[in-house]
Design a protein around this motif. Sequence first.
Motif, short mmCIF file in Angstrom:
data_model
loop_
_atom_site.label_atom_id
_atom_site.label_comp_id
_atom_site.label_asym_id
_atom_site.label_seq_id
_atom_site.Cartn_x
_atom_site.Cartn_y
_atom_site.Cartn_z
N HIS A 22 1.25 -1.22 -0.24
CA HIS A 22 -0.23 0.11 0.14
C HIS A 22 0.80 1.31 -0.24
N TRP A 23 1.53 1.12 -1.16
CA TRP A 23 2.67 2.60 -0.95
C TRP A 23 2.39 3.09 -1.95
N TRP A 24 2.20 4.26 -2.17
CA TRP A 24 3.57 5.47 -1.67
C TRP A 24 2.49 6.25 -0.62
N PRO A 25 2.72 5.93 0.78
CA PRO A 25 1.81 6.79 1.65
C PRO A 25 1.54 8.20 1.15
N GLY A 26 0.36 8.43 1.43
CA GLY A 26 -0.31 9.49 1.12
C GLY A 26 -1.77 9.87 0.98
N GLU A 27 -2.40 10.43 1.41
CA GLU A 27 -3.71 10.75 1.31
C GLU A 27 -5.01 11.41 -0.07
N THR A 28 -3.22 11.95 -0.73
CA THR A 28 -3.93 12.69 -1.62
C THR A 28 -2.62 13.03 -2.94
N PRO A 29 -3.23 12.61 -4.43
CA PRO A 29 -2.42 12.61 -5.35
C PRO A 29 -0.67 14.42 -4.50
N PHE A 30 -1.95 14.89 -4.33
CA PHE A 30 -0.56 16.43 -4.10
C PHE A 30 -0.16 16.25 -3.42
N GLU A 31 -0.65 15.33 -1.64
CA GLU A 31 0.09 14.87 -0.68
C GLU A 31 1.44 14.19 -1.03
N THR A 91 8.43 25.53 -4.27
CA THR A 91 7.75 26.58 -5.12
C THR A 91 7.90 27.13 -6.68
N ASN A 92 9.00 26.13 -6.68
CA ASN A 92 9.18 25.73 -8.40
C ASN A 92 7.71 24.42 -8.82
N PHE A 93 7.53 23.98 -7.75
CA PHE A 93 6.54 22.95 -7.99
C PHE A 93 5.21 23.98 -8.63
N LEU A 94 5.24 23.96 -7.77
CA LEU A 94 4.04 25.16 -7.60
C LEU A 94 3.96 26.18 -9.04
N SER A 95 4.99 27.01 -9.51
CA SER A 95 5.23 27.64 -10.87
C SER A 95 5.26 26.41 -11.45
N PHE A 96 5.52 25.44 -12.05
CA PHE A 96 5.22 24.16 -13.02
C PHE A 96 3.79 24.42 -12.85
N LEU A 97 3.03 24.00 -11.90
CA LEU A 97 1.61 23.76 -12.30
C LEU A 97 0.88 25.11 -12.33
N ASP A 98 1.42 25.95 -12.05
CA ASP A 98 0.71 27.33 -12.37
C ASP A 98 0.82 27.98 -14.77
N GLU A 99 2.32 27.40 -14.65
CA GLU A 99 2.32 27.42 -15.88
C GLU A 99 1.56 26.10 -17.20
N LYS A 100 1.42 25.32 -16.53
CA LYS A 100 -0.10 23.68 -17.09
C LYS A 100 -1.62 24.40 -16.84
N SER A 101 -1.49 25.68 -15.94
CA SER A 101 -2.89 25.67 -15.61
C SER A 101 -3.78 24.57 -15.27
N ASP A 107 -4.82 16.98 -13.27
CA ASP A 107 -5.00 17.83 -14.41
C ASP A 107 -3.60 17.25 -15.25
N LEU A 108 -2.88 16.91 -14.68
CA LEU A 108 -1.58 16.71 -15.26
C LEU A 108 -1.42 15.77 -15.13
N ALA A 109 -2.58 14.84 -15.48
CA ALA A 109 -2.72 13.03 -15.93
C ALA A 109 -3.05 12.86 -17.46
N ALA A 110 -3.51 14.56 -18.08
CA ALA A 110 -3.62 14.26 -19.55
C ALA A 110 -3.03 14.38 -20.83
#
Length: 217
Positions: A22-31, A91-101, A107-110
Motif C-alpha cells: 500500500h505504497w506510496w503513503p499519502g491521502e491525496t495525489p498532491f500530498e 515553489t518551483n513545482f507550484l510555478s510549474f503547475l501554474d504554467e500548466k494551468s 490535471d497533469l494526467a492528461a
Amino acid sequence: MNRESLLMGYYEALHTAIGPCHWWPGETPFEIAVGAILVQNTNWKNVEKAIHNLKENDALTIRGLRKLSIDELQDLIRPSGFFKIKSERLTNFLSFLDEKSADCITDLAAFETADLRQQLLSVKGIGPETADSILLYALGKPIFVVDAYTRRIFNRHMLIHEDIEYHELQDFFMDVLNEDVELFNEYHALIVKAAKKWCKKTNPDCTNCPLGEFLKN
C-alpha cells in the motif's frame, strides 16, 4: 531463465514474504507529490513530521501551500532537512503547475507520459527518481521507479553493474515487464522493504531473505 521470468520470480518471492505494501503513503495525489520532493536526501520518518506540520496548518493543498510565506514554509518543512533548498523546489513545482494551468495536480494526467516526464525534469530540483515517483504514485502513470535500494539488491545478485545509471537500471525492468501501474507500484515498494529488512547496506541478512530461497530453487 529469461529476465522477465527472473524479475517476476523476485516479485512473487517478495510479495509472498512481505505482502501488500500500500505504497506510496499519502491521502491525496498532491500530498504524494509533496512527499516525493521532501523525501530527497532524508528518510520517511522526517518527511512524516513535515507533512504533519503542513496538514496542521491547512497547507497540504496547492492553494494552502501558495498562501505560505517562504519563511512559514521553511519552518513547517524543517524536519525534512535541507528546508531552504526544498522550499525552493516546492515553489518551483507550484510555478510549474501554474504554467500548466493545473488547478489540481491530477490535471497533469492528461499529458502523455514521456512528454510529462520531460516537463517535470525541466523543473529545477526535480530529478528522475522524484519525477517518476510523481508520475507513478500521484498520477498513476506506468513508469518504474528505481533507487539506491534497487541498485543494491540487484547488484549484489550480480544482475547489474554497481555503477549503472538511473535510466539503464529503469530499462532493466521496463524493457521486459508489462506496463502495469499496480505491478510497478507494488514492486518498487517491495524492493524498498526488502532492502531495509534483509538487504541492508551493512550486515545484510542473506540467510533469511526470501530472494535467497527463491534462487536456490
